[in-house]
Each structure stands twice: as structure tokens, then as C-alpha cells.
Design a protein around this motif. Structure first.
Motif, PDB file in Angstrom:
ATOM      1  N   GLU A 199       0.801  -1.216   0.000  1.00 27.16           N
ATOM      2  CA  GLU A 199       0.000   0.000   0.000  1.00 27.16           C
ATOM      3  C   GLU A 199       0.837   1.271   0.000  1.00 27.16           C
ATOM      4  OE1 GLU A 199      -2.579  -0.324   3.309  1.00 27.16           O
ATOM      5  OE2 GLU A 199      -3.836  -1.875   2.407  1.00 27.16           O
ATOM      6  N   LYS A 200       2.106   1.175   0.492  1.00 31.41           N
ATOM      7  CA  LYS A 200       2.914   2.382   0.605  1.00 31.41           C
ATOM      8  C   LYS A 200       3.136   3.079  -0.737  1.00 31.41           C
ATOM      9  CE  LYS A 200       7.020   4.185   2.857  1.00 31.41           C
ATOM     10  NZ  LYS A 200       8.206   3.880   3.681  1.00 31.41           N
ATOM     11  N   PRO A 201       3.630   2.340  -1.792  1.00 34.97           N
ATOM     12  CA  PRO A 201       3.765   3.025  -3.093  1.00 34.97           C
ATOM     13  C   PRO A 201       2.431   3.457  -3.675  1.00 34.97           C
ATOM     14  CG  PRO A 201       4.228   0.669  -3.305  1.00 34.97           C
ATOM     15  CD  PRO A 201       4.163   0.968  -1.846  1.00 34.97           C
ATOM     16  N   LEU A 202       1.382   2.645  -3.428  1.00 39.05           N
ATOM     17  CA  LEU A 202       0.065   3.032  -3.927  1.00 39.05           C
ATOM     18  C   LEU A 202      -0.415   4.321  -3.268  1.00 39.05           C
ATOM     19  CD1 LEU A 202      -1.742  -0.438  -4.054  1.00 39.05           C
ATOM     20  CD2 LEU A 202      -0.901   0.919  -5.976  1.00 39.05           C
ATOM     21  N   LYS A 203      -0.107   4.452  -1.974  1.00 35.45           N
ATOM     22  CA  LYS A 203      -0.501   5.662  -1.251  1.00 35.45           C
ATOM     23  C   LYS A 203       0.212   6.885  -1.805  1.00 35.45           C
ATOM     24  CE  LYS A 203      -0.873   7.547   3.419  1.00 35.45           C
ATOM     25  NZ  LYS A 203      -0.563   7.343   4.865  1.00 35.45           N
ATOM     26  N   ILE A 204       1.503   6.736  -2.129  1.00 35.95           N
ATOM     27  CA  ILE A 204       2.272   7.852  -2.691  1.00 35.95           C
ATOM     28  C   ILE A 204       1.731   8.241  -4.056  1.00 35.95           C
ATOM     29  CG2 ILE A 204       4.533   8.540  -3.567  1.00 35.95           C
ATOM     30  CD1 ILE A 204       5.779   6.791  -1.384  1.00 35.95           C
ATOM     31  N   VAL A 205       1.436   7.240  -4.886  1.00 36.52           N
ATOM     32  CA  VAL A 205       0.862   7.511  -6.211  1.00 36.52           C
ATOM     33  C   VAL A 205      -0.472   8.234  -6.074  1.00 36.52           C
ATOM     34  CG1 VAL A 205      -0.134   6.440  -8.271  1.00 36.52           C
ATOM     35  CG2 VAL A 205       2.028   5.594  -7.341  1.00 36.52           C
ATOM     36  N   HIS A 206      -1.288   7.797  -5.100  1.00 36.70           N
ATOM     37  CA  HIS A 206      -2.578   8.452  -4.866  1.00 36.70           C
ATOM     38  C   HIS A 206      -2.383   9.904  -4.434  1.00 36.70           C
ATOM     39  CE1 HIS A 206      -6.734   9.019  -3.661  1.00 36.70           C
ATOM     40  NE2 HIS A 206      -6.330   9.386  -2.460  1.00 36.70           N
ATOM     41  N   LYS A 207      -1.411  10.139  -3.540  1.00 33.73           N
ATOM     42  CA  LYS A 207      -1.152  11.495  -3.070  1.00 33.73           C
ATOM     43  C   LYS A 207      -0.692  12.391  -4.214  1.00 33.73           C
ATOM     44  CE  LYS A 207       1.024  12.478   0.668  1.00 33.73           C
ATOM     45  NZ  LYS A 207       2.098  12.514   1.685  1.00 33.73           N
ATOM     46  N   ILE A 208       0.161  11.841  -5.088  1.00 33.50           N
ATOM     47  CA  ILE A 208       0.623  12.615  -6.241  1.00 33.50           C
ATOM     48  C   ILE A 208      -0.548  12.952  -7.152  1.00 33.50           C
ATOM     49  CG2 ILE A 208       1.989  12.511  -8.371  1.00 33.50           C
ATOM     50  CD1 ILE A 208       4.048  10.846  -6.797  1.00 33.50           C
ATOM     51  N   GLY A 209      -1.440  11.962  -7.354  1.00 36.66           N
ATOM     52  CA  GLY A 209      -2.621  12.198  -8.184  1.00 36.66           C
ATOM     53  C   GLY A 209      -3.524  13.271  -7.615  1.00 36.66           C
ATOM     54  N   VAL A 210      -3.749  13.238  -6.305  1.00 31.27           N
ATOM     55  CA  VAL A 210      -4.605  14.239  -5.650  1.00 31.27           C
ATOM     56  C   VAL A 210      -3.986  15.622  -5.761  1.00 31.27           C
ATOM     57  CG1 VAL A 210      -5.527  15.013  -3.425  1.00 31.27           C
ATOM     58  CG2 VAL A 210      -5.664  12.595  -4.062  1.00 31.27           C
ATOM     59  N   SER A 234      -1.721  16.642  -7.953  1.00 24.76           N
ATOM     60  CA  SER A 234      -1.707  17.053  -9.365  1.00 24.76           C
ATOM     61  C   SER A 234      -3.057  17.621  -9.782  1.00 24.76           C
ATOM     62  CB  SER A 234      -1.348  15.866 -10.265  1.00 24.76           C
ATOM     63  OG  SER A 234      -0.026  15.440 -10.037  1.00 24.76           O
ATOM     64  N   LYS A 235      -4.115  16.994  -9.306  1.00 25.53           N
ATOM     65  CA  LYS A 235      -5.460  17.484  -9.622  1.00 25.53           C
ATOM     66  C   LYS A 235      -5.673  18.893  -9.076  1.00 25.53           C
ATOM     67  CE  LYS A 235     -10.353  16.181  -9.331  1.00 25.53           C
ATOM     68  NZ  LYS A 235     -11.326  15.171  -8.832  1.00 25.53           N
ATOM     69  N   LYS A 236      -5.225  19.122  -7.852  1.00 28.81           N
ATOM     70  CA  LYS A 236      -5.351  20.457  -7.258  1.00 28.81           C
ATOM     71  C   LYS A 236      -4.556  21.497  -8.057  1.00 28.81           C
ATOM     72  CE  LYS A 236      -6.028  18.865  -2.469  1.00 28.81           C
ATOM     73  NZ  LYS A 236      -5.432  18.822  -1.111  1.00 28.81           N
ATOM     74  N   LEU A 237      -3.331  21.109  -8.455  1.00 28.26           N
ATOM     75  CA  LEU A 237      -2.488  22.030  -9.209  1.00 28.26           C
ATOM     76  C   LEU A 237      -3.069  22.339 -10.584  1.00 28.26           C
ATOM     77  CD1 LEU A 237       0.998  20.543  -8.289  1.00 28.26           C
ATOM     78  CD2 LEU A 237       0.250  22.873  -7.794  1.00 28.26           C
ATOM     79  N   VAL A 280       4.810  19.763  -8.469  1.00 27.77           N
ATOM     80  CA  VAL A 280       4.767  20.753  -9.545  1.00 27.77           C
ATOM     81  C   VAL A 280       6.104  20.834 -10.279  1.00 27.77           C
ATOM     82  CG1 VAL A 280       5.506  22.840  -8.299  1.00 27.77           C
ATOM     83  CG2 VAL A 280       3.847  23.033 -10.145  1.00 27.77           C
ATOM     84  N   SER A 281       7.212  20.597  -9.579  1.00 29.58           N
ATOM     85  CA  SER A 281       8.525  20.629 -10.224  1.00 29.58           C
ATOM     86  C   SER A 281       8.662  19.495 -11.233  1.00 29.58           C
ATOM     87  CB  SER A 281       9.634  20.534  -9.174  1.00 29.58           C
ATOM     88  OG  SER A 281       9.600  21.642  -8.291  1.00 29.58           O
ATOM     89  N   LEU A 282       8.258  18.289 -10.843  1.00 26.69           N
ATOM     90  CA  LEU A 282       8.322  17.135 -11.753  1.00 26.69           C
ATOM     91  C   LEU A 282       7.413  17.343 -12.972  1.00 26.69           C
ATOM     92  CD1 LEU A 282       8.285  14.224  -9.131  1.00 26.69           C
ATOM     93  CD2 LEU A 282      10.243  15.039 -10.468  1.00 26.69           C
ATOM     94  N   THR A 283       6.224  17.893 -12.728  1.00 25.49           N
ATOM     95  CA  THR A 283       5.274  18.132 -13.823  1.00 25.49           C
ATOM     96  C   THR A 283       5.815  19.140 -14.818  1.00 25.49           C
ATOM     97  OG1 THR A 283       3.435  17.694 -12.306  1.00 25.49           O
ATOM     98  CG2 THR A 283       2.910  18.820 -14.375  1.00 25.49           C
ATOM     99  N   SER A 284       6.342  20.247 -14.318  1.00 26.47           N
ATOM    100  CA  SER A 284       6.803  21.320 -15.202  1.00 26.47           C
ATOM    101  C   SER A 284       8.028  20.897 -16.008  1.00 26.47           C
ATOM    102  CB  SER A 284       7.105  22.581 -14.392  1.00 26.47           C
ATOM    103  OG  SER A 284       8.092  22.327 -13.418  1.00 26.47           O
ATOM    104  N   ILE A 285       8.927  20.114 -15.410  1.00 26.13           N
ATOM    105  CA  ILE A 285      10.094  19.632 -16.156  1.00 26.13           C
ATOM    106  C   ILE A 285       9.661  18.727 -17.307  1.00 26.13           C
ATOM    107  CG2 ILE A 285      12.127  18.139 -16.020  1.00 26.13           C
ATOM    108  CD1 ILE A 285      12.542  19.212 -13.162  1.00 26.13           C
TER     109      ILE A 285
END
Length: 487
Positions: free
Chosen positions: A24-35, A37-40, A342-347
Motif C-alpha cells: 500500500e505504501k507506493p500506492l498511497k504515494i501515487v494516490h497522493k501525487i494524483g490528488v 496534481s489534480k489540485k495544481l 509541480v517541479s516534476l510536472t513542469s520539467i
């Protein structure tokens, strides 16, 4: 005796909770990134389209002017990059103080303070606009003083006089934008800007080319379009009250202006050092032998770079809003995580933009000019332009982090050293001493941006985000004024 041990059976009988935790740990991180990213993207997406629409007002006008003659394009480019660029950068910088204060006030729940902040910013920016008038009135002798040819300086100076109304549209528009962005009301700005752009393009063609009004037509339509944006946004705020953030005009707007002015000036210096850097690129290109062709080529590349910058500025606004809101609410972990996402997305977007520039370098110049010489020179600059758009995918984002956190003074010093102690001397040395011309000047530009980006990465990585959250509320009260207006 049988021994049932996880060590002996390779973990087949390991406690389910351990296995689930590891899965669940990597899945949780992926979920957090998705959430996150949606806000951004909810902020960045409409802001990018808004920025592109507003930037396209000048870019499309430049395209039509470029099909009149080379002198008109050079005059438009010099006025737009040097005179208007100077005013734009200074007023945007002054207005960016509102980005810090409104964002943190919104995060802290002090909604009604935002309307007072916007009015204070209007007062300061309109007064600043009046102080900028001499740059427009005496644009011709000032441009000659910095080395522009008489022909270009006189045409650009005449055009600058026609563009005076744009100063005060900027002065009202930037505080309005920061006010709405802090509340995440970015769709309102998008629809207004798109509506104006739809009118702007055919009217530009009509006035500049069909009626043959040239630069006069360009000035009329640009001024009109910017004022339509301001009026549309004001009507929305006055009619809807912006969910309580606007409670009408107040004498409180005149209180504690000095404290507000200090943050505004720090913001202005920070952003102006960036805008003036690009402005100086145009000025020193005008000192080259036979400057008309390289100046037009640089202008075209600046247009492409400007469109790409609008994407980065969308994330600049998004991260500024996210960081200021989260720090205002006291959630320093959310602010830090947002910076990483946001840094990973913009790069990633920067890499795509770089590839597009390189693959279209033989074609895009023809959209901006009918001159073969200008198009050929622009193609030569395309490789350097591709590196610039990659660097500019991250640099404005890191500046947005600084604005959201209130580090304007620190970044001003970083910009001063990176751009004017490294980039500008390198550009002059490569362009003139070593004879690389426009390519050498642009290479210096890249060097300055690279140094600034590296320093901002280090500063952001070493930031104590908990301390920043602790200081956010006191910053709003200190720089926003001593009068606190609660809901």
C-alpha cells in the motif's frame, strides 16, 4: 517438531498486515501525487489558457505587424519588449505582493481582508503608473540613448505614445488577477480573456492590414483589448461580491500603505530583474552591425519563448496559490509536497516543448515574417531557444514558490547575481567580443537562467517548511497592515 517460522518458509506465512503495508505504501504515494496534481491542474490549467490568451494579444498583433514591413515589426518589438516590457515587469512585480498576502489570508480564513489588500494595491500601482509615464513620453530619446538606431527609435517612440492607456490597464489588472487567483477563481479570468482574444484577432487583421493603419491600428486594438479584460473582471467582482472577499470601497485601503509598499517593492525588484534581463537582450541586439534582421529574429524567438513561458507561469501561479494557502492554513507538509509534484510536472512539459521547437525550427519562423533573411536567422537561434524553454519550465515555478512563501527579497539578490553578474556579461562577451552575434547574446541569457535555477533549487531544498508555516500569519499582519478584518 515442526517450526512454523516466516524466516524458514520465505515469508509465506508472514503477517498479512506487513505485506499489505509494503504494497500500500507506493500506492498511497501515487494516490497522493494524483490528488495534488489534480489540485495544481485545477489552478494551472485555466491560468495557462488565460496567460496564453493575454500574451497572444501582443503576439498576434506582432504577427500582423510583421507582414506590413520590417521597420514596423522592429518598432513594435522594441516598444513591446523595452518600454511596455519595463512597465509590465514593474507593475506585475508590484502586484505580486498581493499574491503572497491574499493567498495566505485566504488560507488563514481572513476572506474580507483580501478586498482591502486589492484596493491598497490599486492605489500603489496607479501611482506607479503615473511615475512610469516619462518612459513613454520620452521613449524616442531614451531608446537613442541606449543605442537604438534613429529610424527604429523614432518609430518605436511614436508607438509608445499611443500605448499609454495600457499602463493603467496593467495597474488595475494585476491586483485583480492576484485577488481572483488566491480564491482559485481562475475560470472567470479564462472566459473573459478568451472572449476578448476572439474579438482581438479579426479586429487586428482589419485595422492593421485591411485598413492599412499599421502601428496606429495595433495600438488601438491592444489598448481596447486590455481594458475590456479589466472591465469584464471588475463587473464580475462587483456583481458577485466574490463570495464575501469584496465588500465595497473602503477608506481602510489608505491605511498602512507604507508597510504594504515595502513588500510590493521587494516583489517588483524580484520580477523586474527577470523582465529587464529579457528587455536588455533586445536592446543589446540592436547594437549589432545591421541590427534589423537579428532584432526581428530575436523578437520572433521571444514570442515563442513567451508562449512557452505562459505555460510555466500557469504553474508559477498554481504553486504560489498552493504554497501560500497551505502555509496560511499551517500545513507545511502539504506545501512541501506540492513543490515536489509541480517541479516534476513542469520539467516533463519543458522536455516536450524543447522537442517541439527543435522539430519545427525550419517552419515556425515563416508564421511571423515574410523575409527569408529573418526566417533563416530565426532558425539558427532555434537550438538555443529549445534549451531556454526547457530551463524556463522550472525557473518560473521556483519563483512561484518564493512568492507564495514571501521570499521576494532573497530572490531579488539571486536574480541580480545570476542575470547581471553572469548572464549579461557572458552575452556581451560572446555576442560582440567573440563575434557570435545574436546566438552569442542568447547563449549568455541561457547562462544566467541556468545559474538562477540551480541556486533556487538549492534554496528550496534547504527550506524549513515548518518555520515558514509558523511565520505565514505574522507576515500577513505585518505587511498587510495593522488592521485585521475578520469574517
Amino acid at each position: 517438531m515442526a517450526i512454523d517460522s516466516p524466516l524458514l518458509n520465505n515469508g509465506v506465512n508472514s503477517p498479512p498486515s506487513v505485506v499489505h503495508h509494503e504494497e500500500e505504501k507506493p500506492l498511497k504515494i501515487v494516490h497522493k501525487i494524483g490528488v495534488e496534481s489534480k489540485k495544481l491542474w485545477k489552478i494551472a490549467g485555466p491560468t495557462i489558457l488565460t496567460s496564453l490568451s493575454q500574451y497572444s494579444l501582443g503576439a498576434f498583433t506582432s504577427t500582423f505587424v510583421g507582414h506590413v514591413n520590417e521597420l514596423d515589426l522592429a518598432a513594435f518589438s522594441v516598444e513591446n519588449s523595452v518600454i511596455a516590457g519595463f512597465a509590465f515587469g514593474f507593475l506585475l512585480g508590484m502586484g505580486s505582493a498581493l499574491e503572497t498576502l491574499c493567498g495566505q489570508a485566504f488560507g488563514a480564513g481572513h476572506i474580507r481582508m483580501m478586498g482591502i489588500y486589492m484596493q491598497r494595491s490599486w492605489i500603489i500601482l496607479v501611482a506607479t503608473g503615473l511615475l512610469l509615464l516619462p518612459f513613454y513620453i520620452w521613449a524616442t530619446p531614451l531608446l537613442k540613448l541606449v543605442g537604438q538606431t534613429d529610424e527604429i527609435a523614432e518609430a518605436a517612440g511614436t508607438f509608445a505614445l499611443w500605448m499609454i492607456p495600457q499602463i493603467f490597464a496593467y495597474a488595475l489588472n494585476f491586483p485583480i488577477q492576484k485577488f481572483l487567483q488566491a480564491q482559485r477563481k481562475v475560470l472567470v479570468m479564462l472566459w473573459i480573456s478568451l472572449g476578448v482574444l476572439v474579438l482581438h484577432v479579426p479586429l487586428s487583421w482589419l485595422l492593421i492590414l485591411k485598413l492599412n493603419w499599421g502601428l496606429v491600428g495595433a495600438a488601438i486594438i491592444l489598448n481596447t483589448s486590455w481594458w475590456l479584460i479589466v472591465i469584464g473582471q471588475l463587473l464580475y467582482i462587483f456583481i458577485t461580491k466574490s463570495d464575501g472577499a469584496w465588500s465595497g470601497f473602503s477608506w481602510l485601503a489608505f491605511a498602512d500603505l507604507f508597510n504594504f509598499l515595502k513588500l510590493s517593492l521587494a516583489s517588483a525588484v524580484m520580477l523586474c530583474l527577470e523582465f529587464w534581463y529579457l528587455m536588455i537582450l533586445v536592446v543589446i541586439t540592436g547594437h549589432l552591425a545591421n541590427p534589423l534582421v537579428p532584432l526581428d529574429a530575436v523578437s520572433i524567438c521571444m514570442n515563442i519563448n513567451g508562449w512557452d513561458m505562459m505555460i510555466a507561469l500557469g504553474f508559477n501561479v498554481a504553486i504560489s496559490v498552493r504554497v501560500s494557502n497551505e502555509l496560511g492554513a499551517g500545513d507545511f507538509r502539504a506545501a512541501k509536497f506540492s513543490v515536489i509534484v509541480v517541479s516534476l510536472t513542469s520539467i516533463s512539459i519543458g522536455v516536450v516543448a524543447m522537442i517541439i521547437v527543435l522539430t519545427t525550427r525550419d517552419y515556425f519562423p515563416q508564421l511571423f515574417t515574410s523575409s527569408y533573411e529573418v526566417a533563416e536567422e530565426t532558425t539558427k537561434l532555434a537550438a538555443l531557444l529549445s534549451i531556454t524553454v526547457l530551463l524556463n519550465s522550472l525557473q518560473p515555478v521556483l519563483s512561484g514558490v518564493a512568492i507564495g512563501a514571501g521570499w521576494q527579497s532573497l530572490v531579488a539578490y539571486i536574480n541580480l547575481g545570476s542575470y547581471y553578474a553572469v548572464g549579461l556579461p557572458a552575452g556581451i562577451l560572446l555576442g560582440f567580443t567573440f563575434g557570435f552575434g545574436a546566438e552569442g547574446i542568447w547563449s549568455g541569457l541561457i547562462g544566467g537562467i541556468a545559474v538562477q535555477t540551480i541556486i533556487l533549487i538549492i534554496v528550496t531544498s534547504l527550506t524549513n517548511w515548518k518555520k515558514e508555516a509558523d511565520e505565514a500569519e505574522s507576515r500577513v499582519r505585518k505587511w498587510g497592515g495593522t488592521i485585521s478584518i475578520e469574517n
